[in-house]
Design an enzyme around this catalytic site. Sequence first.
Site, PDB file in Angstrom:
ATOM      1  CG  HIS A 134     -34.505 -15.453  42.762  1.00 48.00           C
ATOM      2  ND1 HIS A 134     -34.657 -16.696  43.347  1.00 48.00           N
ATOM      3  CD2 HIS A 134     -35.469 -15.366  41.825  1.00 48.00           C
ATOM      4  CE1 HIS A 134     -35.671 -17.320  42.766  1.00 48.00           C
ATOM      5  NE2 HIS A 134     -36.196 -16.541  41.846  1.00 48.00           N
ATOM      6  CG  ASP A 211     -28.555 -15.591  40.660  1.00 45.35           C
ATOM      7  OD1 ASP A 211     -28.717 -15.996  39.486  1.00 45.35           O
ATOM      8  OD2 ASP A 211     -29.489 -15.417  41.458  1.00 45.35           O
ATOM      9  CD  GLN A 214     -34.116 -12.952  35.621  1.00 45.75           C
ATOM     10  OE1 GLN A 214     -34.389 -12.436  34.542  1.00 45.75           O
ATOM     11  NE2 GLN A 214     -34.865 -13.895  36.151  1.00 45.75           N
ATOM     12  CE  LYS A 237     -34.849 -17.533  35.757  1.00 45.61           C
ATOM     13  NZ  LYS A 237     -36.273 -17.486  36.075  1.00 45.61           N
ATOM     14  CB  CYS A 375     -38.575 -15.706  43.917  1.00 48.61           C
ATOM     15  SG  CYS A 375     -39.728 -16.993  43.501  1.00 48.61           S
TER      16      CYS A 375
END
Lengths: 417, 147
Positions: A134, A211, A214, A237, A375
Amino acid sequence: MAATLPNVSRPGAYDVERVRRDFPILAREVGGKPLVYLDNAASAQRPLAVLRAVEHYETHSHANVHRGVHALSQAATEAFEGARERVRRFLNARSTKEIIFVRGTTEAINLVAQSYARPRVGPGDEILITALEHHANIVPWQMLREQTGCTLKVAPINRRGELIWDEFERLLSPRTRLVAVAHVSNALGTILPVERIVEAAHARGVPVLLDGAQAVPHIAVDVRALGCDFYAFSGHKLYGPTGIGVLYGREELLAEMPPWQGGGDMILTVSFEHTTYNDLPWKFEAGTPHISGAVGLAAAMDYVEGLGLDAIAAHEHALLELATKELSRIDGLEIIGTAERKAAVVSFTMRDIHPHDIGTILDSEGVAVRSGHHCAMPVMEFFGIPATARASFGCYNTPQDVERLVAALHKAREVFG
Amino acid sequence: MELKDLYRDVILDHNRRPRNFGRLEPADAVAEGNNPLCGDRLSVYLRLDGDRVTDVRFEGKGCAISTASASLMTEAVKGKDRSAIAELFERIHALLTQHDAPVDPELGKLAALSGVREYPARVKCASLCWHTLNAALERSAAVVSTE
């Protein structure tokens, strides 16, 4: 914490209708049609438990934290620090000193780039990322590159959207100072082999930032089992509020890092000559934090763990398989991202219909998907497309949602002839 | 708000068979337009005789609205001079953004874009080509003024 746990009955019996009743927004209509919300990878909706926890905090306990002797300030401090402990348990971190509240994944990564990496890298040093990051895990490193003259290395992916392991390993060089990779790709749904990545990096003495934006809604994350050095994610999220997120960092690393913003709450003493910084984790939390956000995030963690992350993952996986099968049958539809290990994200293009037009037509049918580059412009570039439409599933989606998506895609085909 | 008000036959036709599509070489002015929100990109090429656009072409990848709008634009501006194009730009801007205003009868085929104003997220798709055309015209003016 005012979070009411959902009453999930037997293990294995995932009652999605019951889950849906926890999310008031799912009852609304869009353009006269019942909402089908398939944009969870951009932002998930909030259950009543989260909304009520935030409301309870705001109506009963709000004041500033760490500042007053009065009852409300203590209540607010307890709520905020209680949320930190909740996050620690969620991640299975060793200590609450390792849990830094931030605005979101983006801020967490910027914090690591500026506070951990910047003092440690110079010309010739390398930061290693992958081709499916991302923008939030690309741009902070480009800024670091401008500041320090370091090099940004990008491990490539194959046409299925999977990391090419040998290339990744080859790029892990004696000059690599940090590996920063997504746990799950937002644009493609690929689940990266993070255990293997951490192992390979640590074997060369290189720390790893994951990261997890998600990943946390779909995978039970145990930072000690993963062994990662930093883990970043956002509340919204994970069915929590926007504007709150978490940076987990190993205490040994955090202890040596300088503060990244200065101000109130991050200090012990201040004079015009000298300031001593606060202890972990407050050293990294300058200014009044997003207290109600932290409270809401803690409630969201109660909620998803109440449902069971494994149960959610199994439910979503069934939806992924159904959607993959049904969408593949649509004439001219191509699924982008076909990794073997995937979270419940289906990115796709349709011949002769641009993703934006798909998005508008689906919206007119009450179906919310994301259309655009997500993104992740380098990912789009790799596949030679300007954009995709993306349906991403959450704990409250149903096989009927997939049916509505498919029907709406047929409608798009009809409009465009 | 009906879908067919957005995707009118004229729009679908110009999307399927964009007019004046491709490069123009040599061109007197070129500009590239980007819509960072969606990744749409298009280039506008102009051939000029003084203030008059004698030929115009575009190329790029975009949604149906952006492609059709660019195609319709090339047809509308060919042969017009700068001041006529500036005036047309104002009319288009009003068409795309003014909700309750009656559709300008002088816009001709361009009026097919009127459905866009009901879809605020798509206004930029339709206006991208016009901003790009403006940039190309300004660039050529700048070149003229420095020579």
